[in-house]
Design a protein around this motif. Structure first.
Motif, mmCIF file in Angstrom:
data_model
loop_
_atom_site.group_PDB
_atom_site.id
_atom_site.type_symbol
_atom_site.label_atom_id
_atom_site.label_comp_id
_atom_site.label_asym_id
_atom_site.label_seq_id
_atom_site.Cartn_x
_atom_site.Cartn_y
_atom_site.Cartn_z
ATOM 1 N N VAL A 728 36.403 7.784 30.797
ATOM 2 C CA VAL A 728 35.922 9.038 31.663
ATOM 3 C C VAL A 728 34.604 8.642 32.090
ATOM 4 N N ALA A 729 34.097 8.901 33.503
ATOM 5 C CA ALA A 729 32.691 9.184 33.647
ATOM 6 C C ALA A 729 32.443 10.274 34.131
ATOM 7 N N CYS A 730 31.495 10.777 33.582
ATOM 8 C CA CYS A 730 30.974 12.369 33.862
ATOM 9 C C CYS A 730 29.230 12.254 34.261
ATOM 10 N N GLY A 731 28.956 13.128 35.181
ATOM 11 C CA GLY A 731 27.483 13.197 35.476
ATOM 12 C C GLY A 731 27.287 14.803 35.646
ATOM 13 N N VAL A 732 26.042 15.295 34.952
ATOM 14 C CA VAL A 732 25.738 16.650 34.998
ATOM 15 C C VAL A 732 24.352 16.811 35.340
ATOM 16 N N TRP A 733 24.277 17.829 36.233
ATOM 17 C CA TRP A 733 22.893 18.282 37.093
ATOM 18 C C TRP A 733 22.682 19.448 36.649
ATOM 19 N N VAL A 734 21.437 19.865 36.032
ATOM 20 C CA VAL A 734 20.898 21.290 35.854
ATOM 21 C C VAL A 734 19.661 21.547 36.610
ATOM 22 N N GLY A 735 19.380 22.581 37.344
ATOM 23 C CA GLY A 735 18.280 22.988 37.876
ATOM 24 C C GLY A 735 18.267 24.217 38.820
ATOM 25 N N PHE A 736 17.007 24.694 39.523
ATOM 26 C CA PHE A 736 17.142 25.714 40.147
ATOM 27 C C PHE A 736 17.507 25.522 41.523
ATOM 28 N N ASP A 737 18.195 26.417 42.406
ATOM 29 C CA ASP A 737 18.554 26.081 43.975
ATOM 30 C C ASP A 737 17.235 25.980 44.649
ATOM 31 N N ASP A 738 16.047 26.618 44.259
ATOM 32 C CA ASP A 738 14.940 26.477 45.029
ATOM 33 C C ASP A 738 14.015 25.463 44.453
ATOM 34 N N GLN A 748 13.676 18.369 30.005
ATOM 35 C CA GLN A 748 14.117 17.130 30.462
ATOM 36 C C GLN A 748 15.686 16.881 30.526
ATOM 37 N N GLY A 749 16.203 15.894 31.131
ATOM 38 C CA GLY A 749 17.437 15.530 31.203
ATOM 39 C C GLY A 749 18.224 15.862 29.681
ATOM 40 N N ALA A 750 17.128 15.084 28.639
ATOM 41 C CA ALA A 750 18.009 15.169 27.618
ATOM 42 C C ALA A 750 17.954 16.436 26.812
ATOM 43 N N GLY A 751 17.163 17.451 27.330
ATOM 44 C CA GLY A 751 17.442 18.919 26.834
ATOM 45 C C GLY A 751 18.206 19.882 27.494
ATOM 46 N N THR A 752 18.290 19.551 28.700
ATOM 47 C CA THR A 752 19.160 20.355 29.692
ATOM 48 C C THR A 752 20.459 19.918 29.781
ATOM 49 N N ALA A 753 20.745 18.765 30.508
ATOM 50 C CA ALA A 753 21.858 18.232 30.962
ATOM 51 C C ALA A 753 22.663 17.572 29.834
ATOM 52 N N LEU A 754 22.010 16.790 28.787
ATOM 53 C CA LEU A 754 22.816 16.074 28.049
ATOM 54 C C LEU A 754 23.517 17.094 26.945
ATOM 55 N N PRO A 755 23.215 18.108 26.361
ATOM 56 C CA PRO A 755 24.011 18.804 25.710
ATOM 57 C C PRO A 755 25.399 19.294 26.504
ATOM 58 N N ILE A 756 25.268 19.723 27.697
ATOM 59 C CA ILE A 756 26.508 19.847 28.596
ATOM 60 C C ILE A 756 27.407 18.650 28.543
ATOM 61 N N TRP A 757 26.753 17.507 28.835
ATOM 62 C CA TRP A 757 27.788 16.402 28.934
ATOM 63 C C TRP A 757 28.142 16.009 27.635
ATOM 64 N N THR A 758 27.607 16.246 26.509
ATOM 65 C CA THR A 758 28.104 15.756 25.102
ATOM 66 C C THR A 758 29.227 16.812 24.848
ATOM 67 N N ASP A 759 29.246 18.133 25.020
ATOM 68 C CA ASP A 759 30.258 19.073 24.906
ATOM 69 C C ASP A 759 31.553 18.890 25.756
#
Length: 845
Positions: A728-738, A748-759
């Protein structure tokens, strides 16, 4: 001798009488002829009038030779890869069922309620019409229709609900025409599949599923009588809202069935004793795969047309795996709430007056039973150019871990011991400071002070989101929460087939239907670097053991003359580093030097081959991910690396069938060779180091071979993690629309997106065996000196194996031990390429 005067009168009388008789005859004949002419003219005029009326009312009526082929709008159903229903698209929620599937007692219930003489008349019920005419005459307006089932079919299909004598004439004409073209069973089938039952349900099958949670073929007598009660007035007799009212109507239907000999009195009485048990629910598709389904709807409408999708009764099979989708949504909600808490408390969601709370409490006094609580929701309205939110409460069953919008009744106590009384509708809960300790004032960029008292946060009348933690002896333990403002996206793709297993386009589809995984382009930051490294390895000028200088450089564009000095996140420079180390630790200066050596055009060519369709900037900042991409295309590019360099188009829809079960054509999957298997495997090996020793170490807890890369856009505006296993390949993005900043160093990505990816990856790989990445034939493993990348002598203890595309492995032996060197080679050493980092001519000086 007879006198002339004596005989003449009698003769005259005789002739006069004769003439009188003739005159009367002629007079009668003339009038008879006149009456005949008048009658003929009247009949002719009447016939012409009737003909004109018939022509006028039937001039635009359809021929019913084709009504037998008429297909009413049906719901299109969408299923995941395991056949689980995940979405429905429709204008009218209807599923047509054959009459044979509808039990006889259900059919009889409708006949008893609507038209007991249905099988004995020719489309119109004269006594019923007379009764309706008399009722309307007494009322002075149209109050009763007196329509047969045939006429109701006509009204439902063609004429609409208007009540007038003109419509009634047209209805009768069409009913006669319909009876001549279709059988009684066909007409009854049309009726039962077409009529509206309320709550968005058209046709008896959807009504049965909604009200009783089962198909029509399983309906019992009493349930069929309940459904037969609804066509008269779906809103008035709704079993969900007016159970007692519909019970009385049901009992009347059962009585009509007994009077017409359809059931006996014992059966009627037994059915009447049954308490109506109404399911009254449909699947909440907004909680299943809303973003995935919305994207598929757009794909279908783009190819098949909106009408066919919403009315055609299609069956659509998806690549979606609902289990993976649920895991994705769970991981996303958990991760975004963590990020949102780090940013602080934005304040209450609204405010209520005490009068408004009291009014709602009075309104819900009956429905609020033991164990129930209320939950509030707001609806925004605009009045006189100003927007305001109207709040309304509803009764719910609280569950541990659930979140509800609740009013604050008051603040009691002082300081750290103060607590907020949260109004539950039938009682109160205590929100203590420890349940709101995270709620410092909202400030993503600067750390604001933690709250010292509950009065700093809330006041009576505030509406806040409350998390129901646990219930002990009827008392709920609660904590303060808030709906996240930050957004996210997730895409999961099967590496081999490229079927899209899961897709999340945002935090909450009800609040925003923007599919950020597909529609939003954002800067990937360092998550773009693997594509750059793929171009570098494919050039055969660079290998994982190539040594590049991590040193500051100044670049100047020949077009604008601006100076640019890329720097690393830590603001330090390490000197000579290997490509493996540089990617694992996301060294920016090395990435820019690689792009400078290769040239932006070569990087863009490789990225496009791997699946990046978005426009990319033709400059060196491309190396740091400044060109915006969508999560879908970047994730699919990583999947191309995982599948040894084969690009394939993502698959959402696997099969489409029409209402008859016939397969419809759908575009096939595209595929091509993007890079060689060896290059793809080498990049995968580099990305394994990101997780094993670099910025992705959090994913080590999954305990299986993984490859991936973090990414952070400038000033923490976007956080990414994209990676893959062998499956499985998985991509996660986190941010504000504006594009606002999410935070400081933690964002950073390691603190915002990586936990979601890992879970997500943990849940998505449950019951999957751990598999290593397949090794292609065009790579070799060589033992090298880690300091300079050359072949390691047998006695070098700190040497390790490195992977190379066949033909690019080092040929020279490291002489570091012989020279007594214990550090990195000098710039003149055989492992260092002094040309790396020099700018190409042309666009850059």
């Amino acid at each position: 001798m007879t006198k002339l005067g004596d005989s003449m009168p009698s003769k005259i009388d005789s002739n006069g009488g004769l003439r009188s008789s003739v005159g009367r005859f002629l007079w009668l004949r003339r009038w008879f002829i006149r009456l005949l002419v008048f009658g003929a003219v009247s009949v002719l005029l009447g016939a012409l009038t009737v003909g004109a009326i018939l022509f006028y009312f039937s001039r635009d009526l359809p021929e019913f030779d084709s009504l037998g082929d008429y297909k009413p709008p049906e719901v299109t159903r969408v299923f995941d890869r395991n056949g689980i229903l995940v979405a429905e698209f429709f204008e009218e929620k209807r599923t047509v069922v054959p009459l044979a599937k509808i039990p006889v007692h259900v059919r009889q219930a409708f006949l008893a309620a609507e038209d007991a003489e249905f099988y004995h008349h020719k489309g119109m019920d004269l006594p019923g019409l007379i009764r309706a005419f008399w009722a309307n005459l007494r009322a002075g307006r149209v109050v009763q229709g007196g329509s047969t089932i045939t006429q109701q079919v006509i009204k439902t299909f063609i004429l609409g609900p208007e009540r007038s004598y003109a419509r009634k004439i047209r209805e009768l004409l069409l009913a006669l025409r319909l009876e001549n073209n279709l059988t009684k069973d066909e007409i009854l089938s049309l009726y039962l599949n077409q009529i509206y039952f309320g709550h968005g349900c058209y046709g008896i099958q959807e009504a049965s599923l909604y009200f009783f949670g089962k198909g029509v073929e399983k309906l019992e007598l009493a349930e069929g009588a309940v459904l037969a009660s609804l066509p008269k007035s779906p809103a008035r007799y709704s079993p969900v809202r007016h159970l007692e009212r519909v019970r009385k109507r049901r009992d009347w239907v059962l009585g009509q069935m007994a009077r017409n000999g359809m059931i006996d009195e014992a059966t009627r009485d037994e059915a009447r004793r049954m308490k109506p048990r109404v399911f009254g629910q449909s699947l909440n598709f907004a909680d299943l795969a809303p973003y995935y389904a919305e994207h598929v709807r757009r794909l279908l409408e783009g190819r098949l047309g909106r009408e066919r999708v919403l009315r055609g009764g299609l069956r659509v099979d998806l690549a979606l795996d609902l289990k993976a989708q649920r895991a994705a949504q769970h991981a996303m909600k958990k991760g975004l709430r963590w990020v949102d808490r780090k940013q602080g408390f934005r304040g209450p969601l609204g405010s209520l007056s005490s009068e408004r709370v009291a009014k709602e409490r009075k309104r819900l006094a009956g429905p609020l039973g033991p164990g129930d609580v209320w939950s509030w929701s707001g609806r925004e309205v605009e009045e006189e150019g100003k927007k305001r939110r109207i709040w309304r409460a509803k009764v719910v069953k609280p569950v541990a871990g659930g979140r509800l919008l609740l009013p604050v009744a008051g603040i009691e106590g002082e300081g750290k011991k103060a607590y907020a009384k949260i109004d539950l509708g039938r009682g109160f809960a205590r929100l203590e400071m420890k349940g709101a300790s995270w709620a410092r004032p909202f400030s993503p960029v600067r750390r604001s002070p933690s709250p010292k008292s509950m009065s700093e946060l809330l006041k009576p009348g505030d509406i806040v989101e409350i998390r129901m933690e646990s219930e002990v002896a009827g008392t709920w333990k609660v904590s303060l929460s808030q709906p996240p403002l930050v957004q996210g996206a997730l895409v999961a793709i099967d590496v081999e087939s490229r079927q899209v297993l899961a897709l999340v386009g945002g935090e909450n589809f009800r609040d925003s239907s923007l599919i950020r995984a597909i529609q939003s382009r954002r800067q990937p930051g360092s998550a773009f670097k693997p594509l750059l490294y793929a171009a570098a390895v494919a050039s055969r000028k660079f290998t994982p053991s190539s040594v590049v200088m991590d040193t500051p450089e100044v670049y100047r564009s020949s077009l604008k003359g601006r100076a640019w000095k890329p720097r690393n996140f830590e603001r330090v420079f390490l000197g000579p580093v290997s490509l493996r180390y540089a990617l694992a630790h996301s060294v920016n200066t090395v990435a820019v030097k690689l792009a400078a050596d290769l040239g932006p055009d070569e990087v863009i060519r490789t990225a496009k081959a791997l699946g990046i369709d978005s426009k990319m900037k033709r400059n060196l900042s491309l190396a740091l991910g400044t060109s915006e991409v969508t999560p879908l295309e970047l994730t699919n590019a990583y999947a191309s690396l995982a599948s040894l360099g084969m690009w394939r188009s993502p698959v959402f829809v696997t099969r489409i069938r029409d209402v008859k079960g016939i397969d419809l054509p759908w575009p096939g999957q595209e595929s091509k060779r993007a890079i060689s298997p060896g290059v793809a495997f080498v990049v995968t090996s580099l990305l394994k180091s990101v997780i094993e020793e670099g910025t992705g170490k959090r994913a080590l807890r999954l305990g299986r071979p993984l490859a991936g890369k973090t990414g952070t856009a400038n000033q923490q505006r976007d956080g990414w993690f994209v990676g893959y296993s062998a499956d499985v390949a998985c991509g996660v993005w986190v941010g504000f629309d504006d594009h606002a900043r999410m935070g400081t160093g933690w964002a950073q990505g390691a603190g915002t997106a990586l936990p979601i990816w890992t879970d997500f990856m943990e849940l998505a790989h449950e019951n999957r065996p751990s598999r290593g990445f397949p090794v292609p034939d065009d790579v070799v493993f060589v033992r090298v000196d880690k300091q300079n990348g050359l072949l390691a002598p047998p006695q070098m203890a700190e040497a390790g194996f490195e992977v190379f595309v066949e033909g690019t492995e080092p040929r020279s032996m490291s002489a570091r031990l012989e020279n007594g060197m214990d550090g990195a080679d000098s710039d003149e050493g055989p492992g260092f390429n002094p040309e790396i980092g020099r700018l190409p001519g042309g666009m850059f000086e």
